[in-house]
Design a protein around this motif. Structure first.
Motif, PDB file in Angstrom:
ATOM      1  N   GLU A  13       0.827  -1.215   0.000  1.00  0.00           N
ATOM      2  CA  GLU A  13       0.000   0.000   0.000  1.00  0.00           C
ATOM      3  C   GLU A  13       0.860   1.264   0.000  1.00  0.00           C
ATOM      4  O   GLU A  13       0.549   2.226  -0.689  1.00  0.00           O
ATOM      5  N   ARG A  14       1.958   1.244   0.761  1.00  0.00           N
ATOM      6  CA  ARG A  14       2.859   2.414   0.760  1.00  0.00           C
ATOM      7  C   ARG A  14       3.473   2.605  -0.621  1.00  0.00           C
ATOM      8  O   ARG A  14       3.596   3.742  -1.104  1.00  0.00           O
ATOM      9  N   SER A  15       3.844   1.522  -1.267  1.00  0.00           N
ATOM     10  CA  SER A  15       4.427   1.622  -2.609  1.00  0.00           C
ATOM     11  C   SER A  15       3.428   2.189  -3.601  1.00  0.00           C
ATOM     12  O   SER A  15       3.777   3.039  -4.429  1.00  0.00           O
ATOM     13  N   GLN A  41       1.586   6.863  -6.739  1.00  0.00           N
ATOM     14  CA  GLN A  41       0.525   7.859  -6.942  1.00  0.00           C
ATOM     15  C   GLN A  41       1.080   9.267  -6.769  1.00  0.00           C
ATOM     16  O   GLN A  41       0.802  10.158  -7.588  1.00  0.00           O
ATOM     17  N   SER A  42       1.871   9.474  -5.735  1.00  0.00           N
ATOM     18  CA  SER A  42       2.390  10.821  -5.494  1.00  0.00           C
ATOM     19  C   SER A  42       3.452  11.224  -6.516  1.00  0.00           C
ATOM     20  O   SER A  42       3.612  12.400  -6.821  1.00  0.00           O
ATOM     21  N   LEU A  43       4.149  10.248  -7.074  1.00  0.00           N
ATOM     22  CA  LEU A  43       5.204  10.555  -8.040  1.00  0.00           C
ATOM     23  C   LEU A  43       4.713  10.733  -9.473  1.00  0.00           C
ATOM     24  O   LEU A  43       5.455  11.222 -10.320  1.00  0.00           O
ATOM     25  N   THR A  57       5.226  16.327 -11.679  1.00  0.00           N
ATOM     26  CA  THR A  57       6.398  15.468 -11.826  1.00  0.00           C
ATOM     27  C   THR A  57       6.638  15.043 -13.253  1.00  0.00           C
ATOM     28  O   THR A  57       7.762  14.953 -13.712  1.00  0.00           O
ATOM     29  N   TRP A  58       5.533  14.790 -13.979  1.00  0.00           N
ATOM     30  CA  TRP A  58       5.659  14.166 -15.293  1.00  0.00           C
ATOM     31  C   TRP A  58       4.608  14.754 -16.218  1.00  0.00           C
ATOM     32  O   TRP A  58       3.419  14.700 -15.922  1.00  0.00           O
ATOM     33  N   ARG A  99      -1.400   9.059 -20.382  1.00  0.00           N
ATOM     34  CA  ARG A  99      -1.841   7.675 -20.589  1.00  0.00           C
ATOM     35  C   ARG A  99      -1.524   6.822 -19.365  1.00  0.00           C
ATOM     36  O   ARG A  99      -2.355   6.036 -18.898  1.00  0.00           O
ATOM     37  N   PHE A 100      -0.324   7.014 -18.812  1.00  0.00           N
ATOM     38  CA  PHE A 100       0.043   6.257 -17.619  1.00  0.00           C
ATOM     39  C   PHE A 100      -0.903   6.548 -16.465  1.00  0.00           C
ATOM     40  O   PHE A 100      -1.379   5.628 -15.801  1.00  0.00           O
ATOM     41  N   ARG A 101      -1.169   7.830 -16.220  1.00  0.00           N
ATOM     42  CA  ARG A 101      -2.052   8.190 -15.107  1.00  0.00           C
ATOM     43  C   ARG A 101      -3.437   7.580 -15.276  1.00  0.00           C
ATOM     44  O   ARG A 101      -4.039   7.111 -14.311  1.00  0.00           O
TER      45      ARG A 101
END
Length: 88
Positions: free
Chosen positions: A22-24, A29-31, A36-37, A44-46
């Protein structure tokens, strides 16, 4: 070690791994935010990640529920053994 002790240790480890997963997921999600991107691949990734994230979170929640059920079942079985006087 008893069967119940073994199960409790397995449950402890499974919950630890679920917490790490869950932390990963939260870290990804935050990155992957727009700060950031940027660009079409990021969009598409999001979009895809949103679905994957939900599936992972749902799977972890289901696994946690099954872990708790398994521990309760083992506890009941061990208690029944004590009551009936049957061994391991």
């Amino acid at each position: 070690m008893s069967r119940e002790s073994d199960c409790r240790e397995d449950v402890r480890l499974l919950k630890k791994y679920a917490d790490e997963l869950e932390r990963s997921v939260d870290n990804v999600q935050s990155l992957c935010g727009t700060d950031t991107w940027k660009g079409p691949k990021s969009e598409r990734f999001r979009k895809e990640w949103s679905g994957h994230r939900k599936q992972i979170k749902d799977a972890v929640a289901n696994a946690r529920a099954e872990i708790d059920k398994a521990l309760k079942r083992v506890e009941r079985e061990e208690e029944d053994k004590k009551k009936t006087g049957t061994g391991n």
